[in-house]
Design a protein around this motif. Structure first.
Motif, PDB file in Angstrom:
ATOM      1  N   ILE A  45      37.918  43.361  51.634  1.00  0.00           N
ATOM      2  CA  ILE A  45      36.750  43.477  50.767  1.00  0.00           C
ATOM      3  C   ILE A  45      36.979  44.523  49.684  1.00  0.00           C
ATOM      4  O   ILE A  45      36.594  44.339  48.514  1.00  0.00           O
ATOM      5  CB  ILE A  45      35.489  43.827  51.593  1.00  0.00           C
ATOM      6  N   LEU A  46      37.638  45.620  50.048  1.00  0.00           N
ATOM      7  CA  LEU A  46      37.917  46.653  49.050  1.00  0.00           C
ATOM      8  C   LEU A  46      38.882  46.143  47.989  1.00  0.00           C
ATOM      9  O   LEU A  46      38.804  46.534  46.821  1.00  0.00           O
ATOM     10  CB  LEU A  46      38.493  47.896  49.739  1.00  0.00           C
ATOM     11  N   LEU A  91      38.867  43.203  46.889  1.00  0.00           N
ATOM     12  CA  LEU A  91      38.191  42.126  46.156  1.00  0.00           C
ATOM     13  C   LEU A  91      38.119  42.414  44.664  1.00  0.00           C
ATOM     14  O   LEU A  91      38.047  41.493  43.840  1.00  0.00           O
ATOM     15  CB  LEU A  91      36.780  41.932  46.725  1.00  0.00           C
ATOM     16  N   ALA A  92      38.128  43.698  44.309  1.00  0.00           N
ATOM     17  CA  ALA A  92      38.059  44.085  42.901  1.00  0.00           C
ATOM     18  C   ALA A  92      39.136  43.404  42.073  1.00  0.00           C
ATOM     19  O   ALA A  92      38.890  42.956  40.942  1.00  0.00           O
ATOM     20  CB  ALA A  92      38.193  45.613  42.780  1.00  0.00           C
ATOM     21  N   ALA A  93      40.350  43.313  42.633  1.00  0.00           N
ATOM     22  CA  ALA A  93      41.472  42.777  41.857  1.00  0.00           C
ATOM     23  C   ALA A  93      41.271  41.313  41.462  1.00  0.00           C
ATOM     24  O   ALA A  93      41.333  40.968  40.276  1.00  0.00           O
ATOM     25  CB  ALA A  93      42.769  42.973  42.631  1.00  0.00           C
ATOM     26  N   PRO A  94      41.021  40.398  42.414  1.00  0.00           N
ATOM     27  CA  PRO A  94      40.865  38.999  42.005  1.00  0.00           C
ATOM     28  C   PRO A  94      39.611  38.731  41.198  1.00  0.00           C
ATOM     29  O   PRO A  94      39.621  37.875  40.309  1.00  0.00           O
ATOM     30  CB  PRO A  94      40.828  38.243  43.344  1.00  0.00           C
ATOM     31  N   VAL A  95      38.514  39.419  41.486  1.00  0.00           N
ATOM     32  CA  VAL A  95      37.292  39.205  40.701  1.00  0.00           C
ATOM     33  C   VAL A  95      37.520  39.612  39.249  1.00  0.00           C
ATOM     34  O   VAL A  95      37.089  38.935  38.322  1.00  0.00           O
ATOM     35  CB  VAL A  95      36.110  39.990  41.311  1.00  0.00           C
ATOM     36  N   THR A  96      38.229  40.714  39.058  1.00  0.00           N
ATOM     37  CA  THR A  96      38.552  41.141  37.705  1.00  0.00           C
ATOM     38  C   THR A  96      39.398  40.092  37.001  1.00  0.00           C
ATOM     39  O   THR A  96      39.164  39.753  35.834  1.00  0.00           O
ATOM     40  CB  THR A  96      39.313  42.484  37.732  1.00  0.00           C
ATOM     41  N   GLY A  97      40.397  39.555  37.714  1.00  0.00           N
ATOM     42  CA  GLY A  97      41.221  38.514  37.129  1.00  0.00           C
ATOM     43  C   GLY A  97      40.428  37.271  36.780  1.00  0.00           C
ATOM     44  O   GLY A  97      40.653  36.642  35.739  1.00  0.00           O
ATOM     45  N   VAL A 127      38.953  34.289  48.330  1.00  0.00           N
ATOM     46  CA  VAL A 127      38.768  33.672  49.648  1.00  0.00           C
ATOM     47  C   VAL A 127      39.427  34.534  50.723  1.00  0.00           C
ATOM     48  O   VAL A 127      38.846  34.786  51.787  1.00  0.00           O
ATOM     49  CB  VAL A 127      39.346  32.244  49.659  1.00  0.00           C
ATOM     50  N   ALA A 128      40.644  34.989  50.440  1.00  0.00           N
ATOM     51  CA  ALA A 128      41.351  35.833  51.407  1.00  0.00           C
ATOM     52  C   ALA A 128      40.579  37.123  51.679  1.00  0.00           C
ATOM     53  O   ALA A 128      40.451  37.556  52.832  1.00  0.00           O
ATOM     54  CB  ALA A 128      42.757  36.160  50.889  1.00  0.00           C
ATOM     55  N   ALA A 129      40.049  37.724  50.622  1.00  0.00           N
ATOM     56  CA  ALA A 129      39.268  38.955  50.782  1.00  0.00           C
ATOM     57  C   ALA A 129      38.019  38.705  51.618  1.00  0.00           C
ATOM     58  O   ALA A 129      37.571  39.581  52.365  1.00  0.00           O
ATOM     59  CB  ALA A 129      38.880  39.515  49.410  1.00  0.00           C
ATOM     60  N   GLY A 130      37.467  37.497  51.503  1.00  0.00           N
ATOM     61  CA  GLY A 130      36.241  37.187  52.223  1.00  0.00           C
ATOM     62  C   GLY A 130      36.435  36.846  53.683  1.00  0.00           C
ATOM     63  O   GLY A 130      35.542  37.094  54.503  1.00  0.00           O
ATOM     64  N   ILE A 131      37.606  36.307  54.048  1.00  0.00           N
ATOM     65  CA  ILE A 131      37.750  35.800  55.420  1.00  0.00           C
ATOM     66  C   ILE A 131      38.797  36.518  56.264  1.00  0.00           C
ATOM     67  O   ILE A 131      38.726  36.481  57.493  1.00  0.00           O
ATOM     68  CB  ILE A 131      38.042  34.282  55.437  1.00  0.00           C
ATOM     69  N   LEU A 132      39.793  37.163  55.639  1.00  0.00           N
ATOM     70  CA  LEU A 132      40.872  37.752  56.446  1.00  0.00           C
ATOM     71  C   LEU A 132      40.361  38.850  57.377  1.00  0.00           C
ATOM     72  O   LEU A 132      40.739  38.904  58.553  1.00  0.00           O
ATOM     73  CB  LEU A 132      41.975  38.299  55.541  1.00  0.00           C
ATOM     74  N   GLY A 133      39.504  39.725  56.845  1.00  0.00           N
ATOM     75  CA  GLY A 133      38.956  40.784  57.689  1.00  0.00           C
ATOM     76  C   GLY A 133      38.159  40.229  58.846  1.00  0.00           C
ATOM     77  O   GLY A 133      38.276  40.686  59.992  1.00  0.00           O
ATOM     78  N   PHE A 134      37.360  39.190  58.564  1.00  0.00           N
ATOM     79  CA  PHE A 134      36.561  38.541  59.612  1.00  0.00           C
ATOM     80  C   PHE A 134      37.459  37.904  60.667  1.00  0.00           C
ATOM     81  O   PHE A 134      37.217  38.040  61.881  1.00  0.00           O
ATOM     82  CB  PHE A 134      35.654  37.485  58.984  1.00  0.00           C
ATOM     83  N   LEU A 135      38.504  37.187  60.224  1.00  0.00           N
ATOM     84  CA  LEU A 135      39.402  36.526  61.166  1.00  0.00           C
ATOM     85  C   LEU A 135      40.100  37.533  62.078  1.00  0.00           C
ATOM     86  O   LEU A 135      40.185  37.338  63.298  1.00  0.00           O
ATOM     87  CB  LEU A 135      40.440  35.695  60.410  1.00  0.00           C
ATOM     88  N   LEU A 136      40.601  38.614  61.470  1.00  0.00           N
ATOM     89  CA  LEU A 136      41.298  39.612  62.280  1.00  0.00           C
ATOM     90  C   LEU A 136      40.372  40.264  63.291  1.00  0.00           C
ATOM     91  O   LEU A 136      40.737  40.461  64.452  1.00  0.00           O
ATOM     92  CB  LEU A 136      41.924  40.674  61.373  1.00  0.00           C
ATOM     93  N   LYS A 137      39.172  40.608  62.850  1.00  0.00           N
ATOM     94  CA  LYS A 137      38.232  41.303  63.720  1.00  0.00           C
ATOM     95  C   LYS A 137      37.703  40.389  64.823  1.00  0.00           C
ATOM     96  O   LYS A 137      37.527  40.809  65.972  1.00  0.00           O
ATOM     97  CB  LYS A 137      37.073  41.857  62.899  1.00  0.00           C
ATOM     98  N   SER A 138      37.471  39.116  64.492  1.00  0.00           N
ATOM     99  CA  SER A 138      36.831  38.197  65.434  1.00  0.00           C
ATOM    100  C   SER A 138      37.805  37.532  66.399  1.00  0.00           C
ATOM    101  O   SER A 138      37.453  37.246  67.535  1.00  0.00           O
ATOM    102  CB  SER A 138      36.070  37.109  64.657  1.00  0.00           C
TER     103      SER A 138
END
Length: 430
Positions: free
Chosen positions: A35-36, A38-44, A377-388
């Motif tokens: 999530i942190l 996320l700044a990079a792809p949104v800026t792009g 997409v990766a920023a949105g789901i990778l953290g969730f997948l790892l944690k869950s």
């Protein structure tokens, strides 16, 4: 013409190899990292198509079409690179990532169109390969800078109280200087061809305001030619894999191989420095392989070359799971480097051959949606997948990335590559 990419990659390589380290040092947890970032792809997503659109419609007698954007981006990116390692809080580092990525994109996007502008179709595969060479060369040096600062020059590699080590700070300072110098060398030492009809260009600029330009940029995703749509799927899974690697390699290597998550420990910072060396190696391999890819493509086609390279890269990422000796990581990085060389050249060579010259920057900007969307997409789901599902163990993010890269390679089978240029407005083939 491509030398400026040496500097641009100093910025990206320092970002890719060190931002997760900076975030963790400032208190970020592993599941927060995507999530942190996320700044990079949104800026792009915001910057790239807009800059591509307006660089198509720019012409200055002295500065040309693309070079004004090179220069502006270089100035802003240099400032951001000096500011990033001086962040004293996590929120400051996130803001600096926004500013740094936006600035780099202002320079980078027109560079892609620059090759399409300046070279005939039969030279574009080699032209993009030359860009890959300079990207690799810049990234070798930039990725290794913290290690070099520590082991060659004795710069302190650990900072008290969660601060950024001096080795990282000096790496960013040197990167900022290199970025500015290399890009401005290209600005002052190349000349651009003027548009075929300058008066038409001026009238278009007068008729279309800023909001019209923004709308056209984002609507371009619905007007993509067939080959561009097919390549978009390849790009999606390729860049999902790369983003997983950039976010999680430092965390994965320090925890899985060095067996520590203590950012103030000597072992953690040694592992983080070694990640920089690993990134330098994969970029070095990319720089060398860049010259081999056009030769292979002539014999087996560009899409099959890209397929093979991506599958090798995916295997390289997955192999990290089975490694316990840090030195063996360099073998994994060989595979990643082969894929990276191809990702930086083959899709653009295939795409540029079917785009009209007067909209090269515009469509390159639209194409970059499929670099930034998978990162979002990766920023949105990778953290969730790892944690869950994976107990917050970072190495599994690299396995997911490896599988994604192999899928990208297999999708190359469906790409229709040709050597003609299509006039998308008049539906004519030339």
């Amino acid at each position: 013409m491509s030398f400026g990419f040496l500097g641009i990659q100093f910025g990206f390589a320092l970002q890719n190899a060190n931002v997760s380290r900076i975030f963790e040092t400032l208190g970020a947890s592993k599941d927060e990292l995507p999530i942190l970032w996320l700044a990079a792809p949104v800026t792009g997503l915001l910057v790239q198509p807009i800059i591509g659109y307006y660089s198509d419609r720019t012409w200055h007698r002295k500065w040309g079409r693309r070079r004004p954007f090179f220069a502006i981006g270089a100035i802003l990116a240099t400032i951001a690179l000096f500011a990033m390692p001086n962040s004293t809080a996590l929120w400051m580092a996130v803001i600096m990532l926004w500013l740094m990525d936006a600035s780099i994109n202002i320079s980078m996007e027109p560079f892609r169109a620059f090759v399409g502008d300046m070279l005939p179709n039969e030279q574009r595969t080699s032209g993009f390969a030359m860009q890959s060479f300079f990207i690799g060369l810049g990234a070798i040096i930039a990725s290794a800078l913290p290690y070099i600062m520590t082991n060659w020059f004795g710069v302190e590699n650990i900072a008290a109280d969660g601060g950024i080590p001096d080795s990282v700070k000096w790496s960013f300072y040197l990167g900022g200087i290199a970025y500015f110098a290399a890009v401005m060398w290209t600005v002052f030492n190349t000349e651009e061809y003027p548009p075929d009809d300058i008066e038409k260009l001026k009238s278009e600029n007068a008729e279309k305001g800023v909001f019209t330009g923004l709308k056209e940029s984002f609507m371009g995703i619905f007007k993509m030619p067939k080959t561009m749509v097919q390549l978009a799927f390849v790009q999606f899974f390729s860049w999902f894999a790369l983003f997983a690697m950039w976010i999680y390699t430092t965390s994965a290597v320090t925890s899985h191989i060095y067996d520590t998550s203590d950012t103030t420990s000597v072992l953690y910072n040694e592992g983080a420095d070694w990640v920089g060396i690993c990134f330098a190696v994969y970029n070095g391999i990319a720089a060398l392989v860049a010259f081999l890819l056009p030769v292979i493509a002539k014999h087996i086609s560009r899409k099959m070359t890209h397929l093979i390279a991506l599958v090798i890269g995916g295997i390289g990422l997955i192999s990290i799971y089975f490694i316990s000796d840090p030195n063996l990581l360099l073998v994994s990085m060989i595979g990643v480097g082969i894929a990276w060389a191809s990702i930086l050249s083959m899709p653009y060579a295939m795409l540029s051959s079917i785009l009209p010259a007067n909209k090269m920057g515009y469509y390159m900007g639209v194409f970059n949606f499929f670099i930034v969307i998978p990162q979002i997409v990766a920023a949105g789901i990778l953290g969730f997948l790892l944690k869950s599902f994976f107990g917050n163990i970072s190495i599994y993010a690299l396995i997911i990335g490896g599988i994604s890269m192999i899928i990208a390679g297999l999708l190359c089978v469906f790409v229709q590559d040709n050597e003609v240029t299509v006039d998308l407005e008049n539906k004519q083939t030339t």
